[in-house]
Design a protein around this motif. Structure first.
Motif, PDB file in Angstrom:
ATOM      1  N   SER A  56       0.829  -1.207   0.000  1.00 21.99           N
ATOM      2  CA  SER A  56       0.000   0.000   0.000  1.00 21.99           C
ATOM      3  C   SER A  56       0.869   1.265   0.000  1.00 21.99           C
ATOM      4  O   SER A  56       0.558   2.239  -0.691  1.00 21.99           O
ATOM      5  CB  SER A  56      -0.962  -0.003   1.177  1.00 21.99           C
ATOM      6  N   VAL A  57       1.961   1.244   0.756  1.00 25.98           N
ATOM      7  CA  VAL A  57       2.866   2.394   0.755  1.00 25.98           C
ATOM      8  C   VAL A  57       3.523   2.544  -0.615  1.00 25.98           C
ATOM      9  O   VAL A  57       3.662   3.661  -1.138  1.00 25.98           O
ATOM     10  CB  VAL A  57       3.925   2.266   1.874  1.00 25.98           C
ATOM     11  N   ALA A  58       3.899   1.432  -1.223  1.00 24.46           N
ATOM     12  CA  ALA A  58       4.511   1.480  -2.554  1.00 24.46           C
ATOM     13  C   ALA A  58       3.534   2.023  -3.587  1.00 24.46           C
ATOM     14  O   ALA A  58       3.923   2.785  -4.484  1.00 24.46           O
ATOM     15  CB  ALA A  58       5.004   0.096  -2.955  1.00 24.46           C
ATOM     16  N   ASP A  59       2.273   1.647  -3.466  1.00 22.04           N
ATOM     17  CA  ASP A  59       1.261   2.181  -4.383  1.00 22.04           C
ATOM     18  C   ASP A  59       1.088   3.689  -4.212  1.00 22.04           C
ATOM     19  O   ASP A  59       0.981   4.426  -5.193  1.00 22.04           O
ATOM     20  CB  ASP A  59      -0.085   1.478  -4.171  1.00 22.04           C
ATOM     21  N   VAL A  60       1.048   4.131  -2.960  1.00 19.80           N
ATOM     22  CA  VAL A  60       0.897   5.560  -2.691  1.00 19.80           C
ATOM     23  C   VAL A  60       2.114   6.329  -3.212  1.00 19.80           C
ATOM     24  O   VAL A  60       1.980   7.394  -3.829  1.00 19.80           O
ATOM     25  CB  VAL A  60       0.688   5.815  -1.182  1.00 19.80           C
TER      26      VAL A  60
END
Length: 124
Positions: A56-60
């Motif tokens: 999720s952090v990588a997507d953001v």
């Protein structure tokens, strides 16, 4: 009180010298870097907690707005570092004159611009 001092409350007519501008930006960049690093550390903490949170952090962080925010935080940190080194050198007695302060402020701006451009190339 009958003071004969001039009162100038029109901000557009006030002209600061370049060392003053460098000092004001140094303070602002310190605040931005302090607050920004807190958010970056929170993102690091989330990314290290689990694989799903890392994803999720990588997507953001893949979003252009997030890259712009990270670039802004790193730009503030880079300027704050360069201006801090300038202040440390001045504390040693180098460039304490008016002309030395002007020159060191110009050098600070130049080096910071180069670092900020390099950070932008690295992030994008």
């Amino acid at each position: 009180m009958n003071s004969k001092r001039p009162v100038n409350l029109e901000i557009s007519t006030i002209h600061f010298p370049i060392p003053a501008i460098a000092s004001i930006i140094h303070r602002i960049s310190g605040i931005v870097a302090f607050v920004g690093i807190a958010f970056l550390l929170y993102g690091l903490d989330m990314s290290l907690s689990s694989r799903a949170d890392f994803s999720s952090v990588a997507d953001v962080m893949g979003h252009p707005l997030a890259k712009l925010v990270v670039w802004g935080i790193l730009a503030a940190l880079a300027y704050h570092l360069v201006a801090g080194i300038r202040h440390l050198i001045m504390d040693m007695g180098v460039g304490e004159t008016l002309e030395g302060g002007r020159l060191s402020a110009k050098i600070t701006f130049g080096v910071s611009i180069v670092l900020i451009i390099l950070l932008g190339v690295w992030i994008w």
